[in-house]
Every structure is written in C-alpha cells, then in structure tokens.
Design an enzyme around this catalytic site. Structure first.
Site, PDB file in Angstrom:
ATOM      1  N   LYS A  49       0.847  -1.202   0.000  1.00 32.75           N
ATOM      2  CA  LYS A  49       0.000   0.000   0.000  1.00 32.75           C
ATOM      3  C   LYS A  49       0.886   1.257   0.000  1.00 32.75           C
ATOM      4  O   LYS A  49       0.644   2.200  -0.750  1.00 32.75           O
ATOM      5  CB  LYS A  49      -0.926  -0.006   1.228  1.00 32.75           C
ATOM      6  CG  LYS A  49      -2.045  -1.053   1.102  1.00 32.75           C
ATOM      7  CD  LYS A  49      -2.794  -1.278   2.410  1.00 32.75           C
ATOM      8  CE  LYS A  49      -3.741  -2.462   2.297  1.00 32.75           C
ATOM      9  NZ  LYS A  49      -4.394  -2.819   3.554  1.00 32.75           N
ATOM     10  N   GLN A  93      -4.146  -1.591   9.800  1.00 37.53           N
ATOM     11  CA  GLN A  93      -4.107  -2.932   9.205  1.00 37.53           C
ATOM     12  C   GLN A  93      -4.661  -3.958  10.195  1.00 37.53           C
ATOM     13  O   GLN A  93      -4.227  -4.045  11.337  1.00 37.53           O
ATOM     14  CB  GLN A  93      -2.658  -3.274   8.812  1.00 37.53           C
ATOM     15  CG  GLN A  93      -2.511  -4.567   8.043  1.00 37.53           C
ATOM     16  CD  GLN A  93      -3.195  -4.527   6.666  1.00 37.53           C
ATOM     17  OE1 GLN A  93      -3.104  -3.556   5.939  1.00 37.53           O
ATOM     18  NE2 GLN A  93      -3.901  -5.596   6.335  1.00 37.53           N
ATOM     19  N   ASP A 116     -10.865   2.687   4.577  1.00 38.00           N
ATOM     20  CA  ASP A 116     -11.124   1.244   4.524  1.00 38.00           C
ATOM     21  C   ASP A 116     -12.630   0.967   4.486  1.00 38.00           C
ATOM     22  O   ASP A 116     -13.053  -0.156   4.219  1.00 38.00           O
ATOM     23  CB  ASP A 116     -10.513   0.532   5.745  1.00 38.00           C
ATOM     24  CG  ASP A 116      -9.178  -0.133   5.409  1.00 38.00           C
ATOM     25  OD1 ASP A 116      -8.926  -0.386   4.206  1.00 38.00           O
ATOM     26  OD2 ASP A 116      -8.396  -0.409   6.339  1.00 38.00           O
TER      27      ASP A 116
END
Ligand code: NAP
Length: 287
Positions: A49, A93, A116
């Site tokens: 990412k 994450q 997200d």
C-alpha cells in the site's frame, strides 16, 4: 479477468487525477497507515500500500507499534491522525492483537478519513445507497466487473461469506442500484444448508470464505462468472518463501466451465489496492 491489467488501468487513472490536482496547486492526497506487530501477511499488505502511494504520487506515513501496545495509546494515535489536517485517509491494518478491540479502533477513525470503509457510518451510508467509502476488496471487485463490462443486471449472484470486510459489503453492492449491481443476491455462510444447490443456480459466484479450492467445477453451472477472493498461504516446499497463495476456487475444474474467472494470485488482490487509492483520493477531494 486479469487483475494486473484492470488494476494498472485504475492506478493510471488515479495517478492522472493526482497529477492534475498537483498541477492546479491542490493538496497531495496523504494516506496514514498503522501497523501493529509484525505478522508476515500484514507486513506485505502494508508495504505494498505504501509503495503504491509512492508510485501514484500520494504522500504516505507508516506508523508502527509493537504487538504489546496498549489500546489507549493506539486510540490516541488515531485521534492525532484525525486532527492532522494533512492526513486524508487513515487505515489500521487488521487483524489486531487480541487485547485490542478492533471495534473501538474502527469507531475511533473519523468517518471523513475512513478509507477502509469499515466505520459504522460508512457501512450505514453504503446500505442506504448514499455516497460512501466502500471497503477496498468489494470495491475492487466492482471496478473489475466494470473494467471487463460483465453484465450484472437481473443476474443471480451467490456470495459465499458474510464478513464485514468482504462478503457482507459485496452482497450489498451487488444488490444495489449501481451500474454493476442490480443482481438478485443470495448470501451463504458456514450455516448454509445445501450450498451446492444454490451455487448451481448462480450466474455470478463470489467465493470469499478462506478455504482453499472450496468451489469446484461440479458446484457451478456452465458459463457462470466466478470471482475468487480467497487468499490462503499453503505450505509449499517448492516455493522460495515456503508457501503458495491459494484461492477459494479450484481453478482447474472451474475455469473450463466459467465465462469469466479471476485468478489467484493476480486477480482480486491487485484490485484491492487500486480501490484503496481511489478511496484516499476521494477522501482528499471531499475534505
Ligand atoms: P472471514 O472473516 O473468516 O469470513 C469467512 C466467511 O466465510 C464467514 O462468513 C463464514 O461463515 C464463511 N464460511 C466459512 N466456511 C464456510 C463454508 N464451509 N461454507 C460457507 N461459508 C463458509 O474471512 P474474510 O475476511 O471475509 O476473508 C475471506 C477470504 O478472502 C480469506 O481467504 C481472506 O484471506 C481473503 N481476502 C482477500 C482479500 C483480497 O484482497 N483478495 C481481502 C480480504 C480477504 P460464518 O459467518 O458462518 O462464520
């Protein structure tokens, strides 16, 4: 459906938009990622990412914590990023260590920076068909359907899996009124009876359960579209890393019967990062 080709096109488009923003003197999108601990898969995801941010001209910040970090410190860090005017998108994450509440972490992220798309506000907006951050994996799948112009209107889609990050939002998107939605959707999970009876009726199957090779050719009808979301590391001594990545679809028996299929690796996984970048750019534009 080659994820390399489709994700390259998405990234190219995002890069162009970022270049245009910069040329007009507008703010550079900035993604902040938090990584707790050193789980191998999480390290790989976050690294790619951050790398993609660099390739597309985004700014990025990676904040690392040891796995024994206390929840309060992590929440304070998220609050700091919420207040930071330069940061457009925040991602933490997952999974997190057991002693940290994922729910609290997700709810602490400002909905304006929730790239997200896991915050209840984002999910609620998605369900209501309002403009929202869409979780990156299902969003990536929608972008893939669009890229390959797969007809979805009126089709019967069977989604295997109902997690908050893949199956559930995928089923909402496919049943939405978006251009690549308008399906009739059946959602399956571990308690579903006669799963094969359902998949045999499907025009589109999304396999997102985390069981390597679960969907086999005898479980589908001729010409179905098959989307394999699964990513499982399976020990493989012939590979340099000692493992191979396996999808939830038995490619050898399913591919000959399908009209379209996503490979693993090289399919949905690549789209996920492109979709995250789209969300981060959108967060920057909205702010
Ligand atoms: P998850 O949270 O473990 O959810 C799995 C879902 O599958 C659950 O809803 C579970 O049902 C259902 N399930 C499990 N066994 C089943 C069975 N035998 N029959 C029918 N349903 C069954 O997993 P996830 O986070 O959604 O991820 C699923 C897979 O996608 C994993 O391999 C993951 O690594 C992969 N993934 C890939 C990407 C990507 O970018 N390509 C992104 C995220 C995840 P219950 O709800 O009843 O437990």
């Amino acid at each position: 459906m080659d994820g390399k080709v489709a994700s390259a096109a998405i990234k190219e488009k995002v890069k162009q938009l970022v270049d245009e923003r910069k040329a007009r003197g507008l703010k550079t999108p900035h993604l902040a990622a938090i990584l707790v601990g050193s789980d191998g898969a999480s390290e790989t995801y976050v690294a790619s990412k951050v790398k993609t941010c660099g390739e597309l001209g985004f700014n990025s910040t990676l904040i690392r914590f040891d796995s024994d970090i206390d929840e309060a410190t992590l929440l304070q860090q998220i609050e700091k990023l919420n207040q930071d005017e330069d940061v457009d998108g925040i991602l933490v994450q997952l999974p997190l260590p057991k002693h940290v509440s994922e729910e609290k972490v997700i709810e602490t992220i400002s909905p304006a920076k929730d790239v997200d798309g896991f915050h209840p506000v984002s999910v609620g907006r998605l369900v209501q068909g309002l403009d929202s951050f869409i979780p990156a994996t299902p969003y990536g799948i929608m972008l893939m359907l669009e890229y390959f112009q797969i007809p979805t209107v009126g089709k019967h889609a069977v989604v295997i899996g109902r997690s908050n990050i893949v199956g559930r939002p995928m089923s909402i998107l496919l049943s939405s009124q978006l251009p690549y939605g308008n399906c009739t959707v059946t959602v399956c999970h571990s308690k579903t009876k006669n799963l094969k009876e359902l998949t045999l009726q499907a025009d589109i199957i999304v396999a997102a359960l985390g069981r390597p090779g679960f969907l086999t050719g005898d479980m589908m009808k001729e010409g179905a579209v098959v989307i394999d979301v699964g990513i499982t590391r399976v020990p493989d001594a012939t590979k340099k890393k000692g493992f191979a990545i396996k999808g939830d679809v038995d490619f050898d028996s399913v591919a000959p019967k399908s009209s379209w299929i996503t490979p693993v690796p090289g399919g949905v996984g690549l789209m996920t990062i492109g979709a995250l970048m789209m969300n981060t750019l959108a967060a920057c534009e909205r702010r």
